[in-house]
Design an enzyme around this catalytic site. Structure first.
Site, PDB file in Angstrom:
ATOM      1  N   ASP A 197      -2.505  57.375  17.524  1.00 38.58           N
ATOM      2  CA  ASP A 197      -2.672  58.825  17.632  1.00 38.58           C
ATOM      3  C   ASP A 197      -1.364  59.434  17.125  1.00 38.58           C
ATOM      4  O   ASP A 197      -0.330  59.353  17.787  1.00 38.58           O
ATOM      5  CB  ASP A 197      -2.934  59.187  19.105  1.00 38.58           C
TER       6      ASP A 197
ATOM      7  N   TYR B  24      -2.207  61.067  26.344  1.00 39.86           N
ATOM      8  CA  TYR B  24      -2.798  62.400  26.489  1.00 39.86           C
ATOM      9  C   TYR B  24      -3.899  62.351  27.565  1.00 39.86           C
ATOM     10  O   TYR B  24      -4.776  61.483  27.509  1.00 39.86           O
ATOM     11  CB  TYR B  24      -3.357  62.874  25.141  1.00 39.86           C
TER      12      TYR B  24
HETATM   13  C1  LIG Z   1      -1.806  63.521  21.577  1.00 41.73           C
HETATM   14  C2  LIG Z   1      -3.140  64.188  21.591  1.00 41.73           C
HETATM   15  N1  LIG Z   1      -4.207  63.512  21.180  1.00 41.73           N
HETATM   16  C3  LIG Z   1      -5.453  64.078  21.169  1.00 41.73           C
HETATM   17  C4  LIG Z   1      -5.653  65.372  21.613  1.00 41.73           C
HETATM   18  C5  LIG Z   1      -7.036  65.956  21.604  1.00 41.73           C
HETATM   19  O1  LIG Z   1      -7.207  66.829  20.533  1.00 41.73           O
HETATM   20  P1  LIG Z   1      -8.137  68.138  20.563  1.00 41.73           P
HETATM   21  O2  LIG Z   1      -7.592  69.059  21.599  1.00 41.73           O
HETATM   22  O3  LIG Z   1      -8.030  68.656  19.170  1.00 41.73           O
HETATM   23  O4  LIG Z   1      -9.527  67.671  20.895  1.00 41.73           O
HETATM   24  C6  LIG Z   1      -4.557  66.105  22.046  1.00 41.73           C
HETATM   25  C7  LIG Z   1      -4.737  67.483  22.532  1.00 41.73           C
HETATM   26  O5  LIG Z   1      -3.891  68.051  23.175  1.00 41.73           O
HETATM   27  C8  LIG Z   1      -3.276  65.498  22.031  1.00 41.73           C
HETATM   28  O6  LIG Z   1      -2.182  66.162  22.455  1.00 41.73           O
END
Ligand SMILES: Cc1ncc(COP(=O)(O)O)c(C=O)c1O
Length: 379
Positions: free
Chosen positions: A170, A98
């Site tokens: 994640d 990400y």
């Molecule tokens: C795979 C992944 N991890 C972490 C995040 C970050 O999360 P947040 O947008 O809730 O801060 C995202 C956001 O798009 C994501 O797609």
């Protein structure tokens, strides 16, 4: 209890004062103490809030975890996890990551002396060669964003155990419905709750789950000390969202399959990335560690032109052009200019995030309407 029952009930009891079946929104910043230090377990709401505690128990139960913690965003959760490390420590992260995680690692933590290395983890056996005495953590995203690569969590856990380092997964893309990394040996699971757990595109939130008491204690300390705590109203929304997680996920997976197969036979489409295809590089691992293949799909168009990707992105009518994923409504994104814009072009192209790549978060609308929409947009 089985998943669907936990999604509806875990962490939640009828309110003891009124019998209200839904957990109240404890919209309070502080709690009255009988005498200094004598209270009902709640002193100040940055540290703890009953609506949040109910949600933390619910998410932990879906991940079959001992502990859960909720943060004001997925990035807030990831930030707290990286703060477990110290200057000089190294992290090995998946190369298809990400963009916001990459940005935080590089711009926020590298200047504080933590080093990140990005490696292709699709062949888990090759990870060990990158580990040295400074390596303290493996950071895994699976399926990866946006190329839907699958990483073998159990194999990563084996390496992490051998080398005595932490494994963080994640689990945003899979959700706890499809995959439970702690059961496969991970030390910490993180979620952007914003996505499938919330499910309705109305809340930003993050979560961590672990079975390790010491990790939990340190994460809870960071949450209270640094203050990335979610508000009680948002916790209530997510508790409500989770009650339909299992039903939503079944439909996301069903619609995802139909759309992946539609795209695969479309003459203008070049590559389709979806772990449910038998010819997907790690299909067997996906089958082993996931219940189903999810509703996230990426594809490229023949000729690999940015203009064509922009044209398709602007032509959709049922899909909405927007960042994010995991909501009931279908979204379409252009990673190179949106979620992954913070990754340098050469770096992102190396990992396959080319100009024509489009990413779909397939929602739970009628799949016929979704297929018809893509058909007219592709032309
Ligand atoms: C795979 C992944 N991890 C972490 C995040 C970050 O999360 P947040 O947008 O809730 O801060 C995202 C956001 O798009 C994501 O797609």
């Amino acid at each position: 209890m089985k998943f669907a029952t936990k999604a509806i009930h875990a962490g939640q009891e009828p309110d003891p004062t009124t019998g209200a079946i839904m957990t109240p929104i404890y919209q309070t910043s502080t709690y009255v103490q009988e005498s200094p230090g004598k209270h009902k377990g709640y002193a100040y709401a940055r540290g703890k809030n009953p609506t949040r505690v109910a949600l933390e128990k619910c998410i932990a139960s879906l991940e079959n975890a001992k502990h859960g913690l909720c943060f004001s965003s997925g990035m807030g959760a990831s930030d707290a996890i990286i703060r477990l490390l110290r200057p000089g420590d190294e992290v090995i992260a998946t190369d298809d990551l990400y963009g916001g995680s990459y940005r935080m690692f590089e711009k926020m933590f590298t200047p504080f002396g933590i080093k990140f290395r990005y490696v292709d983890m699709t062949n888990a056996a090759s990870i060990a060669q990158h580990i040295n005495e400074k390596t303290k953590m493996l950071w895994v995203e699976t399926p990866t964003n946006p190329l839907m690569k699958i990483i073998d969590i159990a194999a990563c856990a084996k390496i992490a155990k051998e080398k005595k380092i932490m494994l963080v997964v994640d689990n945003t893309f899979a959700s706890p419905f499809l995959q439970n990394p702690l059961e496969l040996g991970a030390d910490i699971v993180m979620h952007s709750v914003t996505k499938y757990l919330g499910g309705h595109s109305d809340v930003i939130m993050g979560a961590t789950c672990t079975n390790n008491d010491s990790i939990q204690e340190q994460l809870a300390f960071t949450l209270n000390a640094c203050g990335a705590n979610p508000g009680p109203m948002d916790c209530f929304f997510v508790l409500r969202g989770i009650k339909t997680l299992h039903i939503r996920m079944e439909r996301h997976c069903y619609n995802g399959r139909v759309i992946a197969e539609f795209l695969k036979q479309h003459p203008k489409v070049d590559k389709v990335y979806w772990p449910g295809f038998p010819d997907h590089a790690n299909h067997e691992i996906a089958k082993k560690q996931m219940k189903d293949f999810g509703g996230m799909i990426s594809f490229t168009t023949k000729g690999n032109s940015m203009e064509e990707a922009f044209r398709v992105a602007s032509a959709v009518k049922v899909f909405s052009l927007a960042e994010s994923l995991g909501g009931v409504e279908s979204l379409l994104g252009h990673p190179a200019s949106m979620t992954h814009a913070s990754i340098p072009k050469a770096e992102r192209e190396k990992s396959g995030v080319v100009d024509s790549l489009l990413r779909l978060s397939v929602g739970i609308e009628d799949v016929d309407d979704l297929v018809a929409d893509l058909k007219q947009a592709l032309g």
